[in-house]
Design a protein around this motif. Sequence first.
Motif, short mmCIF file in Angstrom:
data_model
loop_
_atom_site.label_atom_id
_atom_site.label_comp_id
_atom_site.label_asym_id
_atom_site.label_seq_id
_atom_site.Cartn_x
_atom_site.Cartn_y
_atom_site.Cartn_z
N ALA A 169 -13.11 28.48 5.44
CA ALA A 169 -12.75 27.25 4.75
C ALA A 169 -13.99 26.46 4.35
O ALA A 169 -14.06 25.91 3.25
CB ALA A 169 -11.84 26.40 5.64
N GLU A 170 -14.96 26.40 5.25
CA GLU A 170 -16.19 25.65 4.94
C GLU A 170 -16.92 26.27 3.76
O GLU A 170 -17.45 25.56 2.90
CB GLU A 170 -17.09 25.60 6.18
CG GLU A 170 -16.54 24.71 7.29
CD GLU A 170 -17.36 24.82 8.57
OE1 GLU A 170 -18.39 25.53 8.54
OE2 GLU A 170 -16.96 24.21 9.58
N HIS A 193 -7.87 25.32 -2.79
CA HIS A 193 -6.62 25.91 -2.28
C HIS A 193 -6.91 26.90 -1.16
O HIS A 193 -6.17 26.97 -0.16
CB HIS A 193 -5.85 26.59 -3.42
CG HIS A 193 -5.00 25.67 -4.23
ND1 HIS A 193 -3.93 24.98 -3.68
CD2 HIS A 193 -5.03 25.33 -5.54
CE1 HIS A 193 -3.34 24.26 -4.63
NE2 HIS A 193 -3.99 24.45 -5.76
N GLU A 194 -7.98 27.70 -1.32
CA GLU A 194 -8.35 28.64 -0.27
C GLU A 194 -8.76 27.89 1.00
O GLU A 194 -8.39 28.27 2.12
CB GLU A 194 -9.49 29.54 -0.75
CG GLU A 194 -9.13 30.44 -1.92
CD GLU A 194 -8.02 31.41 -1.59
OE1 GLU A 194 -8.01 31.94 -0.46
OE2 GLU A 194 -7.15 31.64 -2.45
N GLY A 502 -3.00 34.07 -5.09
CA GLY A 502 -2.36 33.15 -4.15
C GLY A 502 -1.49 32.10 -4.79
O GLY A 502 -1.37 30.99 -4.27
N LEU A 503 -0.85 32.43 -5.91
CA LEU A 503 -0.05 31.44 -6.63
C LEU A 503 1.03 30.83 -5.75
O LEU A 503 1.25 29.61 -5.77
CB LEU A 503 0.59 32.10 -7.87
CG LEU A 503 1.61 31.25 -8.63
CD1 LEU A 503 0.96 29.99 -9.18
CD2 LEU A 503 2.25 32.06 -9.75
N GLU A 504 1.69 31.65 -4.95
CA GLU A 504 2.89 31.16 -4.25
C GLU A 504 2.57 30.01 -3.30
O GLU A 504 3.32 29.03 -3.24
CB GLU A 504 3.57 32.31 -3.50
CG GLU A 504 4.97 31.97 -3.04
CD GLU A 504 5.80 33.21 -2.73
OE1 GLU A 504 6.96 33.04 -2.30
OE2 GLU A 504 5.29 34.33 -2.91
N HIS A 505 1.46 30.07 -2.59
CA HIS A 505 1.17 29.00 -1.64
C HIS A 505 0.70 27.72 -2.36
O HIS A 505 0.62 26.66 -1.74
CB HIS A 505 0.16 29.45 -0.60
CG HIS A 505 -1.28 29.49 -1.07
ND1 HIS A 505 -2.03 28.37 -1.30
CD2 HIS A 505 -2.09 30.55 -1.32
CE1 HIS A 505 -3.25 28.72 -1.69
NE2 HIS A 505 -3.31 30.03 -1.72
N LYS A 506 0.40 27.82 -3.65
CA LYS A 506 0.00 26.63 -4.41
C LYS A 506 1.19 25.84 -4.91
O LYS A 506 1.04 24.72 -5.41
CB LYS A 506 -0.90 27.04 -5.58
CG LYS A 506 -2.16 27.76 -5.14
CD LYS A 506 -2.94 28.33 -6.31
CE LYS A 506 -4.14 29.13 -5.80
NZ LYS A 506 -4.90 29.76 -6.89
N LEU A 507 2.39 26.43 -4.81
CA LEU A 507 3.58 25.79 -5.37
C LEU A 507 4.33 24.92 -4.37
O LEU A 507 5.14 24.08 -4.77
CB LEU A 507 4.53 26.87 -5.91
CG LEU A 507 3.94 27.81 -6.96
CD1 LEU A 507 4.99 28.82 -7.40
CD2 LEU A 507 3.41 27.05 -8.16
#
Length: 718
Positions: A169-170, A193-194, A502-507
Amino acid sequence: RLQDAGALLLFVNAAAQRGLTAISASELWNWNAALRTQIKRVMVDAPPNRGASLLFTLGYLGLQPRLPEREIASAAGGPSDSAGNDADTAQATPDDGELTEEFVDLHLAMAAWTELAEGLEDTPLFPVDLLSGTLKEVAPLLVDQHGWRRLVDLVDEAVARVSGDSAVAEQAHGRAQVLLNADRRLEALAELHEAKIAWWSGDTIRSSLLAMLTIARLYLELRLPMPAKAHGLAVAYSALGSADEELAELVPAGLLMAAQADFASGAWCGATELFELGLSAQHQFVGDGLHLEHEYVAGAILDLTYITACARDIDPGLAALVEETTARVGAREIIEDALNDSPPTTSDMWGSYGSDKFTGPPFLDVGETRYIRFAALGTAWTLESANDIQSTRVAERFAVTAQAVLAELANEDLCIAPTRITVRIDHSAADQRSFDKRLEPLPSNDGRRWKVTLTSAVASGKSFADHIRTELLPALASILLEASFLPSADFLAAIGRAFERGLEHKLSPARPYDELAAVVTPQLYQRLSRERFSAPWDCHGGPYGADPDLGWQDGPGPTYSAGVAKEMLRNRYRTFAESLRKTVPALRRSSKFRDTVRALRGEGWLDWHLLTATFNIATNQRHSLTADDLQRPSVRADLVRVLFEPEEESAPGVPVGLFTPDAMQQARQNAMLSLVHHWDLEGHQRTPDFPGIERLLAARYGYWDDDVRHEDPFPEAH
């Protein structure tokens, strides 16, 4: 030693660019080439860990800046104080990678580091932080290169194995900051987002929520307020549900961010309700009053000032309800002082207020119909729904998905025809319809119109993931496919790549949108009685365009080639000379038709436009074709056959009176459908959007510009 040599060369290159050394550009290039050659030679027998270090240095050399070609050439052609000579210069053209504009070889850097990243599991002694940190610094240089996302993901996986998700994440957050500094907002959004996902755990939840607030701010800057609202609400929801008192301050921050999003979307009743919740939470969780040094508080008071002023212009009753809200949160006096000191312009200004930042005019959420507007990728959207709380949530759920998907697809060339998309959204308590009944295209030759029926997230018993997979994304993909002229397989491949990113987790951040939106209770929703009022301006009008980063792609189309265009034009002129050899001479004798040709040429028509329209009118007269007929492959095949057949002298003549300016315009437009197929594109529209198709062909396929030398078919009409 090779790594040191690469570092030394970088310093010498910088000195040369600043005129601080007599070392020539050709020498710098040759040294770089010699180092790359040496590395490749040594790598042949290198053990894994040494090979990894060599790959890192090879990529580092590919990323080094180079002097412009003209300076390399001048250095090679003139005398030098260095050891460079003509033989050295002859070796200065690399044979292992294509030159870029400013760097030795970005493709080499990507290939070397990708190979390194693929083998990191087998090279435990290689310092993965070195590669990860370097990628962060050079992200603006490589982010557009093919395979960037895969390279970053491979390195992040290695970082996670060594240091855990927090370190991933960092690194993602660090890349985002570098990309933001380079004004690469979409790419920074992807990295945030990541980071949001990698930080989503008990020990690092605060970092995740702060990343979500930055994500919301970026969506707002991109004029995509609905995913900004969803992320703001998710921050407030998560902070409120946590047992960590240090997160309490993020409750008002999230609510006020969501309120700003509603403000930017023109939903000023909704913004007023969320500002009330956010400022009340500020009192409760922060407890230091409405101090304007707090960024979110100052923004809330300013926005409420505009809302108050606009409400007074619309209706005294609406203004009174807004003022009751500002009084409850202790902001009434501050707002009145501001309005007295600097009263805003009234009446006419509000219909196009904030068009450079907002997505629609103010108070789009009053009246019987709720409107949600936004624009991206050449499409201007208007969502319409009933203005009750359940219909509004369903429409907003669709808008969150649509705007997030458009941001995700911004770097994909979908070959979209610029158009307006109007979607009527209804909701039902249960899923009682098949998909083709829940998504209905409505006839339109100017813009696209749809009707979508979505189920209630609470009553249907579906999970939110089910709603996304079975309702929202299929409906949205169908609407976008109709606006796109990519072949279906290519369009679906672009959607597939979005899912890989990773579209789904952005929705759906944190919780389903309907659950997040429930922070506004039915009782609070009813306070403003929004159905009693109406905005005095056109809710469909105003210059509310897309952010430049989400503009329409108007460069050469994905299948366009200037050479192919010229060959197609030469073939056209040859075949029209035969297929119209009786009709054209007859038309040239008509003074009325000559006037028509002069007028159309004055509008920019090229001769192949004139001949195409003439052919279509003549063929339609003889074969009685309609626009729907032209959509059928068999009819188009017959037309192609007729096109290549010489026009017989015995063929029945076509009355000159049929070739009116309007008829020529319609015939030219109908012919664009065939031109789409000639360029290996696919039309997916049952009723063609001719203005959108023409803009696509004009901007990306040379429709009004491309021509070749030819004999003038109507020399008398100039």
